[in-house]
Design an enzyme around this catalytic site. Structure first.
Site, PDB file in Angstrom:
ATOM      1  N   TRP A 133       0.828  -1.210   0.000  1.00 40.22           N
ATOM      2  CA  TRP A 133       0.000   0.000   0.000  1.00 40.22           C
ATOM      3  C   TRP A 133       0.862   1.259   0.000  1.00 40.22           C
ATOM      4  O   TRP A 133       0.646   2.171  -0.805  1.00 40.22           O
ATOM      5  CB  TRP A 133      -0.933   0.002   1.214  1.00 40.22           C
ATOM      6  N   GLY A 152      -6.166  -2.745  -2.215  1.00 37.10           N
ATOM      7  CA  GLY A 152      -6.250  -2.942  -0.771  1.00 37.10           C
ATOM      8  C   GLY A 152      -6.548  -1.676   0.008  1.00 37.10           C
ATOM      9  O   GLY A 152      -6.704  -1.728   1.237  1.00 37.10           O
ATOM     10  N   ASP A 153      -6.664  -0.541  -0.670  1.00 39.44           N
ATOM     11  CA  ASP A 153      -6.913   0.721   0.029  1.00 39.44           C
ATOM     12  C   ASP A 153      -8.377   0.790   0.473  1.00 39.44           C
ATOM     13  O   ASP A 153      -9.294   0.656  -0.348  1.00 39.44           O
ATOM     14  CB  ASP A 153      -6.589   1.897  -0.885  1.00 39.44           C
ATOM     15  N   VAL A 154      -8.591   1.030   1.756  1.00 37.85           N
ATOM     16  CA  VAL A 154      -9.948   1.035   2.305  1.00 37.85           C
ATOM     17  C   VAL A 154     -10.781   2.151   1.689  1.00 37.85           C
ATOM     18  O   VAL A 154     -11.971   1.962   1.407  1.00 37.85           O
ATOM     19  CB  VAL A 154      -9.904   1.177   3.844  1.00 37.85           C
ATOM     20  N   ILE A 156     -10.534   3.509  -1.330  1.00 36.78           N
ATOM     21  CA  ILE A 156     -10.926   3.127  -2.690  1.00 36.78           C
ATOM     22  C   ILE A 156     -12.011   2.048  -2.647  1.00 36.78           C
ATOM     23  O   ILE A 156     -12.978   2.091  -3.415  1.00 36.78           O
ATOM     24  CB  ILE A 156      -9.701   2.646  -3.501  1.00 36.78           C
TER      25      ILE A 156
END
Length: 200
Positions: A133, A152-154, A156
């Site tokens: 990340w 994996g970005d919350v 997004i």
């Protein structure tokens, strides 16, 4: 970023993105001048709100003459002092490891611009505490690579759930994200800039 207007015009083919772009206008983030400083901040801000990260970073800066740090100055600090700024032990050790690898040549930030996206990620994750990340954020903002999709970005993920009706709990979430985002190639970075902005 080069070809930003071309990218925006291309992304407007997606009706959802088109509405977001209309609302926020042109987003033109500037590349980072100092990659080392940028990575130090990224390590400190991991899993924190922007406000909390800024507070800890300001405390961290007070440890240095004129609030300016170098890899050697960080390495000269006891971990206890870094920890006292509000960081975790893991982050303090990560800052030491970043500094050591920068000084001994393991980490060569001046060569990142010549590497492929995957090579940049592999190069950066050599540092303890830097994962995929963080490396993707460096690609998207510091290096301004145009076609990065941080699955994996919350934030997004939340944007996909909010705007595209995906189910966060479904095991195929990232697969569906990739499928939708395939229409944004080769400008997925810019699309993500707008998705993050839409959550503000």
């Amino acid at each position: 970023m080069r070809n930003l207007n071309k990218a925006i015009s291309y992304l407007k083919k997606d009706p959802i993105l088109s509405e977001i772009i209309f609302k926020y206008g042109v987003l033109n983030y500037q590349p980072t001048d100092n990659l080392f400083d940028s990575i130090v901040y990224s390590i400190i801000e991991q899993q924190l709100s922007g406000k909390a990260a800024d507070t800890i970073y300001k405390h961290f800066l007070t440890l240095f003459p004129k609030e300016k740090f170098t890899p050697q100055l960080i390495l000269d600090l006891d971990l206890d002092l870094i920890r006292a700024c509000g960081t975790s032990w893991a982050k303090a050790r990560s800052l030491h490891d970043l500094s050591q690898k920068h000084l001994d040549g393991t980490l060569q930030l001046n060569k990142l611009h010549k590497m492929t996206d995957d090579e940049v990620i592999e190069h950066l994750i050599q540092v303890k505490g830097i994962g995929r990340w963080t490396a993707e954020m460096k690609l998207m903002f510091a290096l301004q690579r145009p076609d990065i999709l941080p699955l994996g970005d919350v934030g997004i993920q939340n944007a996909f759930v909010q705007h595209y009706g995906l189910n966060r709990k479904h095991k195929s979430l990232q697969t569906k994200m990739q499928k939708i985002a395939s229409a944004w190639k080769p400008y997925r970075t810019i699309a993500c800039w707008y998705l993050w902005k839409s959550l503000d």
